[in-house]
Design a protein around this motif. Structure first.
Motif, PDB file in Angstrom:
ATOM      1  N   PHE A   1      84.359  84.810  54.677  1.00 21.67           N
ATOM      2  CA  PHE A   1      83.578  84.505  55.871  1.00 21.67           C
ATOM      3  C   PHE A   1      82.169  85.053  55.710  1.00 21.67           C
ATOM      4  O   PHE A   1      81.996  86.214  55.315  1.00 21.67           O
ATOM      5  CB  PHE A   1      84.192  85.161  57.115  1.00 21.67           C
TER       6      PHE A   1
ATOM      7  N   LYS B   1      89.087  88.002  53.291  1.00 28.26           N
ATOM      8  CA  LYS B   1      90.328  88.179  54.037  1.00 28.26           C
ATOM      9  C   LYS B   1      91.513  87.652  53.249  1.00 28.26           C
ATOM     10  O   LYS B   1      91.563  86.473  52.877  1.00 28.26           O
ATOM     11  CB  LYS B   1      90.246  87.483  55.402  1.00 28.26           C
TER      12      LYS B   1
ATOM     13  N   ALA C   1      97.589  87.860  56.237  1.00 30.27           N
ATOM     14  CA  ALA C   1      98.269  88.946  56.946  1.00 30.27           C
ATOM     15  C   ALA C   1      97.515  90.281  56.848  1.00 30.27           C
ATOM     16  O   ALA C   1      98.121  91.350  57.030  1.00 30.27           O
ATOM     17  CB  ALA C   1      99.707  89.117  56.446  1.00 30.27           C
ATOM     18  N   GLU C   2      96.231  90.223  56.532  1.00 30.42           N
ATOM     19  CA  GLU C   2      95.405  91.430  56.566  1.00 30.42           C
ATOM     20  C   GLU C   2      94.128  91.130  57.339  1.00 30.42           C
ATOM     21  O   GLU C   2      93.730  89.974  57.491  1.00 30.42           O
ATOM     22  CB  GLU C   2      95.028  91.880  55.147  1.00 30.42           C
ATOM     23  N   GLY C   3      93.461  92.208  57.817  1.00 21.62           N
ATOM     24  CA  GLY C   3      92.171  92.012  58.450  1.00 21.62           C
ATOM     25  C   GLY C   3      91.081  91.783  57.418  1.00 21.62           C
ATOM     26  O   GLY C   3      91.224  92.153  56.250  1.00 21.62           O
ATOM     27  N   PRO C   4      89.966  91.164  57.820  1.00 15.28           N
ATOM     28  CA  PRO C   4      88.833  90.992  56.893  1.00 15.28           C
ATOM     29  C   PRO C   4      88.285  92.340  56.452  1.00 15.28           C
ATOM     30  O   PRO C   4      88.302  93.315  57.221  1.00 15.28           O
ATOM     31  CB  PRO C   4      87.800  90.242  57.738  1.00 15.28           C
TER      32      PRO C   4
ATOM     33  N   THR D   1      83.125  79.544  59.628  1.00 10.96           N
ATOM     34  CA  THR D   1      84.509  79.071  59.733  1.00 10.96           C
ATOM     35  C   THR D   1      85.373  79.466  58.545  1.00 10.96           C
ATOM     36  O   THR D   1      86.577  79.301  58.579  1.00 10.96           O
ATOM     37  CB  THR D   1      84.538  77.542  59.897  1.00 10.96           C
ATOM     38  N   GLY D   2      84.743  79.966  57.492  1.00 10.07           N
ATOM     39  CA  GLY D   2      85.520  80.459  56.361  1.00 10.07           C
ATOM     40  C   GLY D   2      85.692  79.432  55.258  1.00 10.07           C
ATOM     41  O   GLY D   2      85.735  78.229  55.496  1.00 10.07           O
TER      42      GLY D   2
ATOM     43  N   TYR E   1      82.538  88.769  54.376  1.00  8.14           N
ATOM     44  CA  TYR E   1      83.821  89.429  54.489  1.00  8.14           C
ATOM     45  C   TYR E   1      84.849  88.625  53.708  1.00  8.14           C
ATOM     46  O   TYR E   1      84.774  87.397  53.618  1.00  8.14           O
ATOM     47  CB  TYR E   1      84.262  89.529  55.958  1.00  8.14           C
TER      48      TYR E   1
ATOM     49  N   PHE F   1      80.524  84.625  63.156  1.00  8.45           N
ATOM     50  CA  PHE F   1      81.167  84.326  61.882  1.00  8.45           C
ATOM     51  C   PHE F   1      81.158  82.835  61.602  1.00  8.45           C
ATOM     52  O   PHE F   1      81.199  82.005  62.516  1.00  8.45           O
ATOM     53  CB  PHE F   1      82.633  84.791  61.898  1.00  8.45           C
TER      54      PHE F   1
END
Lengths: 111, 113
Positions: free
Chosen positions: B89, B38, B41-44, B105-106, B36, B103
């Protein structure tokens, strides 16, 4: 396109307040989720719902509850907000085996 | 127990070059993986996935490689573009038919113009 809408982009609440985060999806998905995103910790699952009135605790449910009275709506409730609940909250929905659609997120600050 | 790990919290890459984002997992029962992307300020948003019966899946500039013996997957972006700057992610379902995703940690990718 599936849409997942979170009612607030930004919220500031005081310690001890009861906080409601609302999420609505428009594609009849059976599954809905609440995650929180924190730096260095990734996305952590708070609660999951697989049907109306059905819910399952995720990895970090402490201090939270949820409500799913209608299929399209999944609410996250912070019973008594604390500063360690300051975070980005992400709602998602899914149809079996087809991955998630996320909302835009609610950045909650508890002061 | 972090079953999906992204050990690089950030990565900077020159525009036009290849970006390689890595992900390791510990649960050998994981058989499907997703990436994913991201923006702030937006969703994945879903980017690309791979099943354990494959070792590679390609979609335009994005390719995911899976090495099951090493329990390692990587996302390659080539050529990298400024719009690729985001947090990435990796994720895996917690079991067959399990809708819950675990998920990583990005990794924050920054593309330098």
């Amino acid at each position: 396109d599936v849409k997942v809408t979170q009612s607030s982009r930004y919220l500031v609440k005081r310690t001890g307040e009861k906080v409601f985060l609302e999420c609505v999806q428009d594609m009849d998905h059976e599954n809905m989720f609440w995650y929180r995103q924190d730096p260095g910790l990734g996305l952590r699952l708070i609660y999951f719902s697989y049907d109306v009135k059905m819910k399952e605790k995720g990895d970090i449910p402490e201090g939270y509850s949820v409500s799913r009275e209608k299929k399209e709506r999944f609410s996250l409730i912070l019973e008594s907000a604390s500063t360690n609940q300051t975070s980005m909250y992400l709602c998602a929905s899914s149809l079996a085996g087809r991955g998630y659609t996320f909302g835009s997120g609610t950045r909650l600050t508890v002061v | 127990d972090q079953q999906v790990k992204q050990n690089s919290p950030s990565l900077s890459v020159q525009e036009g070059r290849i970006s390689i984002l890595n992900c390791d997992y510990t649960n050998s029962m994981f058989d499907y993986f997703l990436w994913y992307k991201k923006y702030p300020a937006e969703g994945p948003t879903f980017l690309i996935s791979i099943s354990s019966i494959k070792d590679k899946n390609e979609d335009g500039r994005f390719t995911v490689f899976l090495n099951k013996s090493a329990k390692h997957l990587s996302l390659h972006i080539v050529p990298s573009q400024p719009g690729d700057s985001a947090v990435y992610f990796c994720a895996a379902p917690r079991g067959f038919g399990n809708e819950k995703l675990t998920f990583g940690t990005g990794t924050r990718l920054t593309i330098i113009p």
